[in-house]
Design a protein around this motif. Structure first.
Motif, PDB file in Angstrom:
ATOM      1  N   GLY A  14      21.517 -36.788 -85.584  1.00  0.00           N
ATOM      2  CA  GLY A  14      20.579 -37.195 -86.611  1.00  0.00           C
ATOM      3  C   GLY A  14      19.210 -36.562 -86.473  1.00  0.00           C
ATOM      4  N   GLY A  15      18.967 -35.936 -85.343  1.00  0.00           N
ATOM      5  CA  GLY A  15      17.680 -35.315 -85.094  1.00  0.00           C
ATOM      6  C   GLY A  15      17.565 -33.928 -85.706  1.00  0.00           C
ATOM      7  N   SER A  16      16.439 -33.289 -85.407  1.00  0.00           N
ATOM      8  CA  SER A  16      16.131 -31.984 -85.979  1.00  0.00           C
ATOM      9  C   SER A  16      15.665 -31.014 -84.909  1.00  0.00           C
ATOM     10  CB  SER A  16      15.023 -32.102 -87.034  1.00  0.00           C
ATOM     11  OG  SER A  16      15.430 -32.909 -88.115  1.00  0.00           O
ATOM     12  N   LEU A  17      15.907 -29.751 -85.167  1.00  0.00           N
ATOM     13  CA  LEU A  17      15.385 -28.654 -84.365  1.00  0.00           C
ATOM     14  C   LEU A  17      15.066 -27.502 -85.293  1.00  0.00           C
ATOM     15  CD1 LEU A  17      17.819 -28.430 -81.287  1.00  0.00           C
ATOM     16  CD2 LEU A  17      15.414 -29.110 -81.211  1.00  0.00           C
ATOM     17  N   ARG A  18      14.121 -26.675 -84.880  1.00  0.00           N
ATOM     18  CA  ARG A  18      13.858 -25.444 -85.621  1.00  0.00           C
ATOM     19  C   ARG A  18      14.000 -24.272 -84.666  1.00  0.00           C
ATOM     20  NH1 ARG A  18       8.748 -23.034 -89.077  1.00  0.00           N
ATOM     21  NH2 ARG A  18       7.853 -22.707 -87.001  1.00  0.00           N
ATOM     22  N   LEU A  19      14.916 -23.393 -84.970  1.00  0.00           N
ATOM     23  CA  LEU A  19      15.088 -22.176 -84.198  1.00  0.00           C
ATOM     24  C   LEU A  19      14.224 -21.075 -84.798  1.00  0.00           C
ATOM     25  CD1 LEU A  19      18.970 -22.133 -83.738  1.00  0.00           C
ATOM     26  CD2 LEU A  19      17.235 -23.361 -82.415  1.00  0.00           C
ATOM     27  N   SER A  20      13.706 -20.239 -83.923  1.00  0.00           N
ATOM     28  CA  SER A  20      12.922 -19.092 -84.348  1.00  0.00           C
ATOM     29  C   SER A  20      13.509 -17.832 -83.721  1.00  0.00           C
ATOM     30  CB  SER A  20      11.460 -19.225 -83.909  1.00  0.00           C
ATOM     31  OG  SER A  20      10.856 -20.359 -84.473  1.00  0.00           O
ATOM     32  N   CYS A  21      13.373 -16.740 -84.427  1.00  0.00           N
ATOM     33  CA  CYS A  21      13.825 -15.450 -83.916  1.00  0.00           C
ATOM     34  C   CYS A  21      12.763 -14.430 -84.275  1.00  0.00           C
ATOM     35  CB  CYS A  21      15.172 -15.083 -84.513  1.00  0.00           C
ATOM     36  SG  CYS A  21      15.780 -13.456 -84.055  1.00  0.00           S
ATOM     37  N   ALA A  22      12.067 -13.952 -83.264  1.00  0.00           N
ATOM     38  CA  ALA A  22      11.008 -12.975 -83.473  1.00  0.00           C
ATOM     39  C   ALA A  22      11.547 -11.579 -83.243  1.00  0.00           C
ATOM     40  CB  ALA A  22       9.854 -13.264 -82.521  1.00  0.00           C
ATOM     41  N   ALA A  23      11.186 -10.686 -84.138  1.00  0.00           N
ATOM     42  CA  ALA A  23      11.652  -9.306 -84.053  1.00  0.00           C
ATOM     43  C   ALA A  23      10.510  -8.380 -83.684  1.00  0.00           C
ATOM     44  CB  ALA A  23      12.253  -8.883 -85.390  1.00  0.00           C
ATOM     45  N   LYS A  64      25.539 -26.761 -95.057  1.00  0.00           N
ATOM     46  CA  LYS A  64      24.830 -26.799 -96.343  1.00  0.00           C
ATOM     47  C   LYS A  64      24.224 -28.176 -96.565  1.00  0.00           C
ATOM     48  CE  LYS A  64      26.790 -24.113 -99.179  1.00  0.00           C
ATOM     49  NZ  LYS A  64      27.758 -23.516-100.122  1.00  0.00           N
ATOM     50  N   GLY A  65      22.958 -28.168 -96.969  1.00  0.00           N
ATOM     51  CA  GLY A  65      22.246 -29.416 -97.182  1.00  0.00           C
ATOM     52  C   GLY A  65      21.567 -29.956 -95.940  1.00  0.00           C
ATOM     53  N   ARG A  66      21.897 -29.389 -94.789  1.00  0.00           N
ATOM     54  CA  ARG A  66      21.282 -29.839 -93.522  1.00  0.00           C
ATOM     55  C   ARG A  66      20.447 -28.741 -92.869  1.00  0.00           C
ATOM     56  NH1 ARG A  66      24.396 -31.014 -89.335  1.00  0.00           N
ATOM     57  NH2 ARG A  66      26.100 -29.615 -89.916  1.00  0.00           N
ATOM     58  N   PHE A  67      20.909 -27.508 -92.963  1.00  0.00           N
ATOM     59  CA  PHE A  67      20.211 -26.377 -92.347  1.00  0.00           C
ATOM     60  C   PHE A  67      19.585 -25.517 -93.443  1.00  0.00           C
ATOM     61  CE2 PHE A  67      23.023 -25.851 -88.277  1.00  0.00           C
ATOM     62  CZ  PHE A  67      22.876 -27.193 -88.001  1.00  0.00           C
ATOM     63  N   ASN A  83      18.422 -29.968 -89.651  1.00  0.00           N
ATOM     64  CA  ASN A  83      18.206 -31.407 -89.797  1.00  0.00           C
ATOM     65  C   ASN A  83      19.543 -32.139 -89.751  1.00  0.00           C
ATOM     66  OD1 ASN A  83      15.435 -30.880 -90.213  1.00  0.00           O
ATOM     67  ND2 ASN A  83      15.736 -30.694 -92.430  1.00  0.00           N
ATOM     68  N   SER A  84      19.472 -33.431 -89.548  1.00  0.00           N
ATOM     69  CA  SER A  84      20.679 -34.272 -89.519  1.00  0.00           C
ATOM     70  C   SER A  84      21.750 -33.674 -88.621  1.00  0.00           C
ATOM     71  CB  SER A  84      21.224 -34.463 -90.943  1.00  0.00           C
ATOM     72  OG  SER A  84      20.249 -35.019 -91.782  1.00  0.00           O
ATOM     73  N   GLN A 115      19.264 -13.052 -77.793  1.00  0.00           N
ATOM     74  CA  GLN A 115      19.946 -13.428 -76.561  1.00  0.00           C
ATOM     75  C   GLN A 115      20.666 -14.758 -76.644  1.00  0.00           C
ATOM     76  OE1 GLN A 115      16.949 -14.135 -77.272  1.00  0.00           O
ATOM     77  NE2 GLN A 115      16.200 -15.905 -76.128  1.00  0.00           N
ATOM     78  N   GLY A 116      20.473 -15.511 -77.699  1.00  0.00           N
ATOM     79  CA  GLY A 116      21.127 -16.805 -77.842  1.00  0.00           C
ATOM     80  C   GLY A 116      20.259 -17.933 -77.325  1.00  0.00           C
ATOM     81  N   THR A 117      20.313 -19.029 -78.031  1.00  0.00           N
ATOM     82  CA  THR A 117      19.594 -20.229 -77.613  1.00  0.00           C
ATOM     83  C   THR A 117      20.547 -21.416 -77.783  1.00  0.00           C
ATOM     84  OG1 THR A 117      17.562 -21.528 -77.927  1.00  0.00           O
ATOM     85  CG2 THR A 117      18.527 -20.565 -79.908  1.00  0.00           C
ATOM     86  N   LYS A 118      20.628 -22.248 -76.749  1.00  0.00           N
ATOM     87  CA  LYS A 118      21.634 -23.296 -76.736  1.00  0.00           C
ATOM     88  C   LYS A 118      21.134 -24.553 -77.428  1.00  0.00           C
ATOM     89  CE  LYS A 118      24.830 -25.778 -73.721  1.00  0.00           C
ATOM     90  NZ  LYS A 118      25.967 -25.451 -74.603  1.00  0.00           N
ATOM     91  N   VAL A 119      21.962 -25.085 -78.289  1.00  0.00           N
ATOM     92  CA  VAL A 119      21.690 -26.345 -78.976  1.00  0.00           C
ATOM     93  C   VAL A 119      22.757 -27.349 -78.559  1.00  0.00           C
ATOM     94  CG1 VAL A 119      21.615 -27.505 -81.214  1.00  0.00           C
ATOM     95  CG2 VAL A 119      20.557 -25.242 -80.932  1.00  0.00           C
ATOM     96  N   THR A 120      22.315 -28.474 -78.055  1.00  0.00           N
ATOM     97  CA  THR A 120      23.226 -29.543 -77.661  1.00  0.00           C
ATOM     98  C   THR A 120      22.852 -30.808 -78.409  1.00  0.00           C
ATOM     99  OG1 THR A 120      23.458 -28.589 -75.448  1.00  0.00           O
ATOM    100  CG2 THR A 120      24.175 -30.872 -75.743  1.00  0.00           C
ATOM    101  N   VAL A 121      23.817 -31.363 -79.133  1.00  0.00           N
ATOM    102  CA  VAL A 121      23.588 -32.576 -79.910  1.00  0.00           C
ATOM    103  C   VAL A 121      24.421 -33.694 -79.289  1.00  0.00           C
ATOM    104  CG1 VAL A 121      23.612 -33.644 -82.183  1.00  0.00           C
ATOM    105  CG2 VAL A 121      23.252 -31.175 -81.967  1.00  0.00           C
ATOM    106  N   SER A 122      23.739 -34.693 -78.815  1.00  0.00           N
ATOM    107  CA  SER A 122      24.444 -35.815 -78.178  1.00  0.00           C
ATOM    108  C   SER A 122      24.746 -36.901 -79.206  1.00  0.00           C
ATOM    109  CB  SER A 122      23.598 -36.379 -77.047  1.00  0.00           C
ATOM    110  OG  SER A 122      22.388 -36.908 -77.562  1.00  0.00           O
ATOM    111  N   SER A 123      25.865 -37.588 -78.992  1.00  0.00           N
ATOM    112  CA  SER A 123      26.266 -38.650 -79.937  1.00  0.00           C
ATOM    113  C   SER A 123      25.667 -39.986 -79.561  1.00  0.00           C
ATOM    114  CB  SER A 123      27.788 -38.745 -79.978  1.00  0.00           C
ATOM    115  OG  SER A 123      28.288 -38.982 -78.684  1.00  0.00           O
TER     116      SER A 123
END
Length: 123
Positions: A14-23, A64-67, A83-84, A115-123
């Motif tokens: 239900g939480g949110s994160l924002r990923l960024s990728c700088a070039a 769709k509708g969340r990201f 989001n969500s 290089q990849g960034t890890k996202v972990t969503v806990s229930s």
């Protein structure tokens, strides 16, 4: 072009994160940008893509509708607002670039990767 992704982390469902990728490098605005994700034992999956000027966007049905993907060509950065979040969104997220007029779903068509960034969503 070199890509540096960041913004992953651990978040509750239900939480949110924002990923960024700088070039770095020149001509960021000539690249279609995309976010892929990968879980162990599976191929990289296209999550979202955005055209060179940002006028066209693609989001996978699963997000769709969340990201939302966006880009700032003045800052040479592409974003993925998530989001969500759900436990099934848990993955390593990669940004990718290809010099083309449109996006590809096939990850092998992309020329540059962060290089990849890890996202972990806990229930």
């Amino acid at each position: 072009v070199q890509l540096q992704a960041c913004g992953g982390g651990l978040v509750q469902a239900g939480g949110s994160l924002r990923l960024s990728c700088a070039a770095s490098g020149r001509a960021f605005s000539t690249y279609v940008m995309a976010w892929f994700r990968q879980t162990p034992g599976k191929d990289r999956e296209l999550v979202a893509a955005i055209s060179r000027k940002g006028e066209n966007r693609y989001h996978a049905d699963s997000v769709k509708g969340r990201f939302t993907i966006s880009r700032d060509n003045a800052e040479n950065t592409v974003y993925l607002q998530m989001n969500s979040l759900k436990p099934e969104d848990t993955a390593v997220y990669y940004c990718a670039a290809v010099r083309n007029d449109y996006y590809y779903s096939d990850y092998s068509r992309y020329d540059y990767w962060g290089q990849g960034t890890k996202v972990t969503v806990s229930s």
